[in-house]
Write a protein that holds these residues in place. Structure first.
Motif, PDB file in Angstrom:
ATOM      1  N   ILE A   1       0.851  -1.190   0.000  1.00 19.13           N
ATOM      2  CA  ILE A   1       0.000   0.000   0.000  1.00 19.13           C
ATOM      3  C   ILE A   1       0.886   1.239   0.000  1.00 19.13           C
ATOM      4  N   VAL A   2       0.736   2.058  -1.039  1.00 18.41           N
ATOM      5  CA  VAL A   2       1.511   3.281  -1.164  1.00 18.41           C
ATOM      6  C   VAL A   2       0.619   4.442  -0.737  1.00 18.41           C
ATOM      7  N   GLN A   3       1.182   5.303   0.101  1.00 18.38           N
ATOM      8  CA  GLN A   3       0.411   6.452   0.559  1.00 18.38           C
ATOM      9  C   GLN A   3       0.127   7.380  -0.609  1.00 18.38           C
ATOM     10  N   GLN A   4      -1.114   7.715  -0.787  1.00 15.69           N
ATOM     11  CA  GLN A   4      -1.511   8.629  -1.856  1.00 15.69           C
ATOM     12  C   GLN A   4      -1.255  10.066  -1.390  1.00 15.69           C
ATOM     13  N   PRO A   5      -0.770  10.921  -2.288  1.00 19.29           N
ATOM     14  CA  PRO A   5      -0.578  12.322  -1.900  1.00 19.29           C
ATOM     15  C   PRO A   5      -1.925  12.984  -1.647  1.00 19.29           C
ATOM     16  N   ALA A   6      -1.907  13.987  -0.812  1.00 18.72           N
ATOM     17  CA  ALA A   6      -3.148  14.691  -0.499  1.00 18.72           C
ATOM     18  C   ALA A   6      -3.664  15.363  -1.771  1.00 18.72           C
ATOM     19  N   PRO A   7      -4.963  15.294  -2.011  1.00 18.72           N
ATOM     20  CA  PRO A   7      -5.499  15.914  -3.232  1.00 18.72           C
ATOM     21  C   PRO A   7      -5.377  17.441  -3.164  1.00 18.72           C
ATOM     22  N   VAL A   8      -5.163  18.033  -4.314  1.00 16.82           N
ATOM     23  CA  VAL A   8      -5.086  19.492  -4.394  1.00 16.82           C
ATOM     24  C   VAL A   8      -6.500  20.018  -4.533  1.00 16.82           C
TER      25      VAL A   8
END
Length: 102
Positions: A73-80
């Motif tokens: 599981i790769v941490q997804q970047p916070a959405p802009v």
């Protein structure tokens, strides 16, 4: 068959036989379990040791699975998220500035 798999199968067979027998006997009881090598005498404390070993192996396998999942599981970047700024207008009325924001 690897030795670990053989011991796990044997331990599982012992635990299954104990569960089916419904043991409610004193700690010094012995159980006779048929096997391919003849009959095996197992002490009650040996059964507890085998059960603990199987539970520990199952726990360790589950922990390894959890660690493997965590690595995948790769941490997804916070959405802009665009921020909406109010449109403000400043009007000068006499000597005062009046702002009207919508």
């Amino acid at each position: 068959m690897p030795a670990a798999a053989g011991s796990t199968i044997f331990a599982s067979a012992v635990l299954a036989a104990v569960a089916l027998a419904g043991l409610a006997s004193p700690a010094s009881a012995q159980i006779t379990i048929p096997s391919t090598n003849g009959r095996v005498q197992v002490q009650q404390n040996d059964l507890q040791t085998l059960q603990n070993r199987v539970q520990r192996q199952q726990f360790q396998q589950q922990q390894q699975q959890y660690r493997a999942q965590d690595r995948v599981i790769v941490q997804q970047p916070a959405p802009v998220v665009p921020q909406v700024r109010p449109s403000c207008q400043t009007q000068i009325i006499g000597s005062t500035a009046v702002s009207t924001c919508r």
